[in-house]
Design a protein around this motif. Structure first.
Motif, PDB file in Angstrom:
ATOM      1  N   MET A   1     -19.003 -41.795 -37.211  1.00 36.99           N
ATOM      2  CA  MET A   1     -18.567 -40.779 -36.245  1.00 36.99           C
ATOM      3  C   MET A   1     -19.791 -40.232 -35.517  1.00 36.99           C
ATOM      4  O   MET A   1     -20.719 -39.731 -36.150  1.00 36.99           O
ATOM      5  CB  MET A   1     -17.837 -39.654 -36.963  1.00 36.99           C
ATOM      6  N   PHE A   2     -19.772 -40.334 -34.203  1.00 36.73           N
ATOM      7  CA  PHE A   2     -20.868 -39.857 -33.369  1.00 36.73           C
ATOM      8  C   PHE A   2     -20.509 -38.484 -32.811  1.00 36.73           C
ATOM      9  O   PHE A   2     -19.355 -38.233 -32.473  1.00 36.73           O
ATOM     10  CB  PHE A   2     -21.130 -40.829 -32.221  1.00 36.73           C
ATOM     11  N   SER A   3     -21.509 -37.619 -32.701  1.00 32.87           N
ATOM     12  CA  SER A   3     -21.257 -36.302 -32.117  1.00 32.87           C
ATOM     13  C   SER A   3     -21.029 -36.457 -30.615  1.00 32.87           C
ATOM     14  O   SER A   3     -21.416 -37.456 -30.007  1.00 32.87           O
ATOM     15  CB  SER A   3     -22.441 -35.368 -32.385  1.00 32.87           C
ATOM     16  N   ASP A   4     -20.412 -35.453 -30.032  1.00 29.82           N
ATOM     17  CA  ASP A   4     -20.113 -35.509 -28.599  1.00 29.82           C
ATOM     18  C   ASP A   4     -21.374 -35.568 -27.742  1.00 29.82           C
ATOM     19  O   ASP A   4     -21.383 -36.181 -26.674  1.00 29.82           O
ATOM     20  CB  ASP A   4     -19.263 -34.309 -28.185  1.00 29.82           C
ATOM     21  N   ASP A   5     -22.449 -34.919 -28.203  1.00 30.48           N
ATOM     22  CA  ASP A   5     -23.688 -34.925 -27.427  1.00 30.48           C
ATOM     23  C   ASP A   5     -24.581 -36.118 -27.753  1.00 30.48           C
ATOM     24  O   ASP A   5     -25.682 -36.243 -27.219  1.00 30.48           O
ATOM     25  CB  ASP A   5     -24.466 -33.622 -27.639  1.00 30.48           C
ATOM     26  N   MET A   6     -24.107 -37.028 -28.619  1.00 29.24           N
ATOM     27  CA  MET A   6     -24.818 -38.253 -28.992  1.00 29.24           C
ATOM     28  C   MET A   6     -26.194 -37.982 -29.606  1.00 29.24           C
ATOM     29  O   MET A   6     -27.128 -38.724 -29.409  1.00 29.24           O
ATOM     30  CB  MET A   6     -24.965 -39.185 -27.779  1.00 29.24           C
TER      31      MET A   6
ATOM     32  N   ARG B   1     -22.485 -39.324 -38.321  1.00 29.28           N
ATOM     33  CA  ARG B   1     -22.066 -39.207 -39.718  1.00 29.28           C
ATOM     34  C   ARG B   1     -21.391 -40.504 -40.113  1.00 29.28           C
ATOM     35  O   ARG B   1     -20.622 -41.074 -39.339  1.00 29.28           O
ATOM     36  CB  ARG B   1     -21.104 -38.049 -39.917  1.00 29.28           C
ATOM     37  N   VAL B   2     -21.672 -40.928 -41.319  1.00 30.43           N
ATOM     38  CA  VAL B   2     -21.085 -42.153 -41.849  1.00 30.43           C
ATOM     39  C   VAL B   2     -20.319 -41.793 -43.117  1.00 30.43           C
ATOM     40  O   VAL B   2     -20.887 -41.204 -44.038  1.00 30.43           O
ATOM     41  CB  VAL B   2     -22.171 -43.202 -42.153  1.00 30.43           C
TER      42      VAL B   2
ATOM     43  N   GLN C   1     -25.584 -38.677 -43.136  1.00 29.82           N
ATOM     44  CA  GLN C   1     -25.827 -38.112 -41.816  1.00 29.82           C
ATOM     45  C   GLN C   1     -27.174 -38.594 -41.310  1.00 29.82           C
ATOM     46  O   GLN C   1     -28.106 -38.820 -42.079  1.00 29.82           O
ATOM     47  CB  GLN C   1     -25.816 -36.590 -41.868  1.00 29.82           C
ATOM     48  N   GLY C   2     -27.274 -38.734 -39.981  1.00 30.31           N
ATOM     49  CA  GLY C   2     -28.518 -39.156 -39.361  1.00 30.31           C
ATOM     50  C   GLY C   2     -28.665 -38.581 -37.969  1.00 30.31           C
ATOM     51  O   GLY C   2     -27.705 -38.106 -37.365  1.00 30.31           O
TER      52      GLY C   2
ATOM     53  N   MET D   1     -15.656 -42.613 -32.625  1.00 29.34           N
ATOM     54  CA  MET D   1     -15.539 -43.077 -33.999  1.00 29.34           C
ATOM     55  C   MET D   1     -15.293 -44.579 -34.018  1.00 29.34           C
ATOM     56  O   MET D   1     -14.594 -45.118 -33.158  1.00 29.34           O
ATOM     57  CB  MET D   1     -14.388 -42.365 -34.712  1.00 29.34           C
ATOM     58  N   ILE D   2     -15.886 -45.245 -35.010  1.00 33.14           N
ATOM     59  CA  ILE D   2     -15.709 -46.683 -35.152  1.00 33.14           C
ATOM     60  C   ILE D   2     -15.611 -47.012 -36.637  1.00 33.14           C
ATOM     61  O   ILE D   2     -16.248 -46.367 -37.470  1.00 33.14           O
ATOM     62  CB  ILE D   2     -16.866 -47.460 -34.478  1.00 33.14           C
TER      63      ILE D   2
END
Length: 175
Positions: free
Chosen positions: A79-84, A88-89, A128-129, A163-164
């Motif tokens: 899951m990527f945040s909206d601001d890229m 989070r995995v 998280q990264g 999300m992927i």
């Protein structure tokens, strides 16, 4: 004598319009050649690999990593945040991820655009990264261990969502 006077106007060559008219075509071709060369040098394509034979042999090793991930039942949701700026995995595997996981964002054509994201464990099956923001509209996303034993990967188009799913999820393994 009068014929010679008509041919000799007394003007230097650089003031003759016919000279410039005839030389404008070749001069434009030379300028276009330099412009094209500049475009080629600045926009070199990273997809071409000089060592294609070794890379072809390495494909079998890469496939073994995919098969190892499948046999271990490794899956995750990214899951990527909206601001890229962060990612989070969520580990959806039945067992904890073996090894130290890392996330790679691979650009399809520009190798300098690739990102290696170090994942930190913040929960039981949550990592998280931090990533560098990029406006690219197509990525290859790969979750793997740093030792190179397994990997799961997929394509991601940010326009389709943040999300992927990578690999098999726990619900697919245990119906």
């Amino acid at each position: 004598m009068t014929m010679q006077k008509q041919m000799d106007t007394g003007r230097p060559w650089y003031k003759e319009r016919w000279f410039w008219l005839l030389m404008s075509g070749p001069l434009l071709v030379v300028i276009a050649g330099f412009v094209t060369f500049g475009i080629i040098v600045r926009g070199a394509d990273d997809m071409v690999n000089d060592d294609y034979y070794r890379q072809g042999k390495d494909i079998n090793l890469e496939l073994k990593r995919d098969l190892a991930a499948r046999s271990l039942g490794i899956g995750a949701q990214v899951m990527f945040s909206d601001d890229m700026r962060s990612v989070r995995v969520v580990d959806t595997s039945s067992k904890p991820l073996p090894g130290t996981p890392e996330l790679l964002l691979l650009h399809p054509t520009r190798q300098q655009g690739d990102q290696r994201i170090v994942l930190q464990r913040i929960g039981d099956k949550l990592y998280q990264g931090v990533m560098k923001p990029d406006q690219t509209n197509h990525w290859y996303v790969r979750l793997q261990d740093t030792q190179g034993r397994w990997r799961v990967q997929s394509e991601w188009l940010p326009a389709e969502g943040t999300m992927i799913t990578l690999g098999k999820t726990a619900t697919e393994q245990n119906p």
